[in-house]
Design a protein around this motif. Structure first.
Motif, PDB file in Angstrom:
ATOM      1  N   LEU A  57      49.809  73.739 120.610  1.00  0.00           N
ATOM      2  CA  LEU A  57      48.914  72.616 120.348  1.00  0.00           C
ATOM      3  C   LEU A  57      49.106  72.090 118.929  1.00  0.00           C
ATOM      4  O   LEU A  57      49.489  72.825 118.034  1.00  0.00           O
ATOM      5  CB  LEU A  57      47.446  73.036 120.514  1.00  0.00           C
ATOM      6  CG  LEU A  57      47.022  73.617 121.850  1.00  0.00           C
ATOM      7  CD1 LEU A  57      45.539  73.948 121.823  1.00  0.00           C
ATOM      8  CD2 LEU A  57      47.333  72.665 122.986  1.00  0.00           C
ATOM      9  N   GLY A  58      48.794  70.835 118.756  1.00  0.00           N
ATOM     10  CA  GLY A  58      48.805  70.204 117.443  1.00  0.00           C
ATOM     11  C   GLY A  58      47.522  69.429 117.275  1.00  0.00           C
ATOM     12  O   GLY A  58      47.462  68.260 117.605  1.00  0.00           O
ATOM     13  N   PRO A  99      45.328  64.709 122.887  1.00  0.00           N
ATOM     14  CA  PRO A  99      45.783  65.515 124.040  1.00  0.00           C
ATOM     15  C   PRO A  99      45.639  67.021 123.814  1.00  0.00           C
ATOM     16  O   PRO A  99      45.221  67.749 124.716  1.00  0.00           O
ATOM     17  CB  PRO A  99      47.256  65.122 124.198  1.00  0.00           C
ATOM     18  CG  PRO A  99      47.373  63.794 123.540  1.00  0.00           C
ATOM     19  CD  PRO A  99      46.384  63.816 122.405  1.00  0.00           C
ATOM     20  N   SER A 100      45.958  67.494 122.616  1.00  0.00           N
ATOM     21  CA  SER A 100      45.833  68.926 122.341  1.00  0.00           C
ATOM     22  C   SER A 100      44.377  69.362 122.344  1.00  0.00           C
ATOM     23  O   SER A 100      44.025  70.415 122.870  1.00  0.00           O
ATOM     24  CB  SER A 100      46.478  69.265 120.997  1.00  0.00           C
ATOM     25  OG  SER A 100      47.879  69.195 121.080  1.00  0.00           O
ATOM     26  N   ARG A 101      43.522  68.546 121.769  1.00  0.00           N
ATOM     27  CA  ARG A 101      42.094  68.883 121.752  1.00  0.00           C
ATOM     28  C   ARG A 101      41.533  68.895 123.178  1.00  0.00           C
ATOM     29  O   ARG A 101      40.745  69.773 123.530  1.00  0.00           O
ATOM     30  CB  ARG A 101      41.328  67.915 120.860  1.00  0.00           C
ATOM     31  CG  ARG A 101      41.606  68.148 119.388  1.00  0.00           C
ATOM     32  CD  ARG A 101      40.830  67.179 118.511  1.00  0.00           C
ATOM     33  NE  ARG A 101      41.108  67.410 117.109  1.00  0.00           N
ATOM     34  CZ  ARG A 101      40.441  68.271 116.344  1.00  0.00           C
ATOM     35  NH1 ARG A 101      39.449  68.974 116.843  1.00  0.00           N
ATOM     36  NH2 ARG A 101      40.767  68.428 115.081  1.00  0.00           N
ATOM     37  N   ALA A 102      41.946  67.943 123.983  1.00  0.00           N
ATOM     38  CA  ALA A 102      41.486  67.911 125.380  1.00  0.00           C
ATOM     39  C   ALA A 102      41.999  69.126 126.148  1.00  0.00           C
ATOM     40  O   ALA A 102      41.299  69.664 127.018  1.00  0.00           O
ATOM     41  CB  ALA A 102      41.940  66.618 126.050  1.00  0.00           C
ATOM     42  N   ARG A 142      58.834  70.291 122.192  1.00  0.00           N
ATOM     43  CA  ARG A 142      58.811  69.141 121.278  1.00  0.00           C
ATOM     44  C   ARG A 142      57.555  68.302 121.432  1.00  0.00           C
ATOM     45  O   ARG A 142      57.068  67.743 120.482  1.00  0.00           O
ATOM     46  CB  ARG A 142      60.050  68.276 121.492  1.00  0.00           C
ATOM     47  CG  ARG A 142      61.284  68.939 120.900  1.00  0.00           C
ATOM     48  CD  ARG A 142      62.501  68.113 121.151  1.00  0.00           C
ATOM     49  NE  ARG A 142      63.209  68.817 122.217  1.00  0.00           N
ATOM     50  CZ  ARG A 142      63.899  68.239 123.148  1.00  0.00           C
ATOM     51  NH1 ARG A 142      64.031  66.949 123.182  1.00  0.00           N
ATOM     52  NH2 ARG A 142      64.496  68.951 124.080  1.00  0.00           N
ATOM     53  N   GLN A 143      57.053  68.173 122.636  1.00  0.00           N
ATOM     54  CA  GLN A 143      55.854  67.376 122.887  1.00  0.00           C
ATOM     55  C   GLN A 143      54.648  68.304 122.909  1.00  0.00           C
ATOM     56  O   GLN A 143      54.692  69.371 123.518  1.00  0.00           O
ATOM     57  CB  GLN A 143      55.987  66.657 124.226  1.00  0.00           C
ATOM     58  CG  GLN A 143      54.772  65.840 124.599  1.00  0.00           C
ATOM     59  CD  GLN A 143      54.916  65.214 125.981  1.00  0.00           C
ATOM     60  OE1 GLN A 143      55.976  65.264 126.589  1.00  0.00           O
ATOM     61  NE2 GLN A 143      53.847  64.625 126.469  1.00  0.00           N
ATOM     62  N   TRP A 168      54.654  73.234 131.378  1.00  0.00           N
ATOM     63  CA  TRP A 168      54.120  71.884 131.520  1.00  0.00           C
ATOM     64  C   TRP A 168      54.199  71.189 130.167  1.00  0.00           C
ATOM     65  O   TRP A 168      53.817  71.758 129.148  1.00  0.00           O
ATOM     66  CB  TRP A 168      52.656  71.907 131.952  1.00  0.00           C
ATOM     67  CG  TRP A 168      52.380  72.561 133.254  1.00  0.00           C
ATOM     68  CD1 TRP A 168      52.382  71.990 134.483  1.00  0.00           C
ATOM     69  CD2 TRP A 168      52.042  73.937 133.466  1.00  0.00           C
ATOM     70  NE1 TRP A 168      52.059  72.902 135.452  1.00  0.00           N
ATOM     71  CE2 TRP A 168      51.847  74.119 134.846  1.00  0.00           C
ATOM     72  CE3 TRP A 168      51.869  75.046 132.620  1.00  0.00           C
ATOM     73  CZ2 TRP A 168      51.492  75.342 135.399  1.00  0.00           C
ATOM     74  CZ3 TRP A 168      51.534  76.254 133.157  1.00  0.00           C
ATOM     75  CH2 TRP A 168      51.342  76.394 134.545  1.00  0.00           C
ATOM     76  N   ARG A 169      54.652  69.940 130.187  1.00  0.00           N
ATOM     77  CA  ARG A 169      54.658  69.101 128.976  1.00  0.00           C
ATOM     78  C   ARG A 169      53.488  68.140 129.050  1.00  0.00           C
ATOM     79  O   ARG A 169      53.257  67.529 130.089  1.00  0.00           O
ATOM     80  CB  ARG A 169      55.947  68.290 128.888  1.00  0.00           C
ATOM     81  CG  ARG A 169      57.153  69.115 128.615  1.00  0.00           C
ATOM     82  CD  ARG A 169      58.378  68.194 128.451  1.00  0.00           C
ATOM     83  NE  ARG A 169      59.573  68.985 128.475  1.00  0.00           N
ATOM     84  CZ  ARG A 169      60.494  68.927 129.426  1.00  0.00           C
ATOM     85  NH1 ARG A 169      60.371  68.087 130.425  1.00  0.00           N
ATOM     86  NH2 ARG A 169      61.549  69.697 129.369  1.00  0.00           N
ATOM     87  N   GLY A 170      52.769  67.999 127.964  1.00  0.00           N
ATOM     88  CA  GLY A 170      51.657  67.068 127.923  1.00  0.00           C
ATOM     89  C   GLY A 170      50.377  67.681 128.470  1.00  0.00           C
ATOM     90  O   GLY A 170      50.354  68.806 128.958  1.00  0.00           O
ATOM     91  N   LEU A 171      49.309  66.918 128.368  1.00  0.00           N
ATOM     92  CA  LEU A 171      47.985  67.352 128.802  1.00  0.00           C
ATOM     93  C   LEU A 171      47.968  67.646 130.297  1.00  0.00           C
ATOM     94  O   LEU A 171      48.408  66.835 131.099  1.00  0.00           O
ATOM     95  CB  LEU A 171      46.970  66.249 128.469  1.00  0.00           C
ATOM     96  CG  LEU A 171      45.532  66.473 128.894  1.00  0.00           C
ATOM     97  CD1 LEU A 171      44.952  67.704 128.222  1.00  0.00           C
ATOM     98  CD2 LEU A 171      44.703  65.242 128.564  1.00  0.00           C
TER      99      LEU A 171
END
Length: 190
Positions: free
Chosen positions: A65-66, A77-80, A147-148, A165-168
């Motif tokens: 996460l970032g 997205p990371s917070r979600a 990377r994402q 999985w990439r992304g939220l």
């Protein structure tokens, strides 16, 4: 004036190409499903040293996460994703699954500042059952090819990559993968 705008646009495009080229060279190949996950040794926000062996015998949902860049669009997205991690930890923790957050350090922040920011993040989000590890220098993230952000990896009890999985990702997607390996969560048992 229009020529100046075109020049700025070209400069931004060139900078984007250079930057993406640098990231590409730094990043390694993503681990394949069935392969052993890259090893790591990181310090948690609580001061514990944590490595891959810490969770041997458990399924691990490893989340890169970032959430501390101070840019709401990058952090959202990371917070979600944290809400989904808390949900599946609550449901599948009793089944032998452990969520682990690996936090990206803040750009331009010292190691102490990054650790403090992630400690506050852990406290604010009430993440007591989910360890938060800080990846100073982003070495582990790059070893995993993540990377994402967010980028999640499901590891089996031997430490092999099962899925990524990439992304939220919504809770039901994560729960589906976990249920296939661990069975239904406690509240769904007859």
């Amino acid at each position: 004036m229009q020529l100046r705008g075109i020049a700025v646009l070209l400069l931004l495009l060139l900078l984007g190409e250079i930057t993406s080229g640098c990231v590409q060279k730094e990043s390694s190949k993503l681990p394949d499903a069935g392969s052993t996950a890259p090893s790591f040794l990181l310090e948690s926000t609580r001061g514990d040293k944590v490595d891959n062996q810490t969770y041997t015998g458990k399924h691990v949902l490893l989340a890169f996460l970032g959430a501390d860049s101070h840019d709401p669009q990058l952090d959202a997205p990371s917070r979600a994703q944290v809400n989904q991690l808390k949900s599946v930890q609550l449901q599948y923790g009793v089944r032998g699954m452990q969520s682990v957050i690996i936090g990206e350090p803040s750009a331009g922040a010292s190691a102490a500042q990054s650790r403090e920011a992630w400690t506050n993040f852990e406290y604010d989000w009430r993440l007591a059952p989910i360890p938060v590890l800080v990846d100073e220098g982003s070495k582990v993230r790059l070893d995993y090819g993540a990377r994402q952000l967010p980028h999640l990896f499901l590891l089996d009890e031997k430490g092999d990559v099962v899925q990524q999985w990439r992304g939220l990702q919504p809770s039901h997607v994560l729960a589906q993968a976990l249920e296939m390996r661990l069975g239904a969560p406690e509240f769904r048992q007859p």
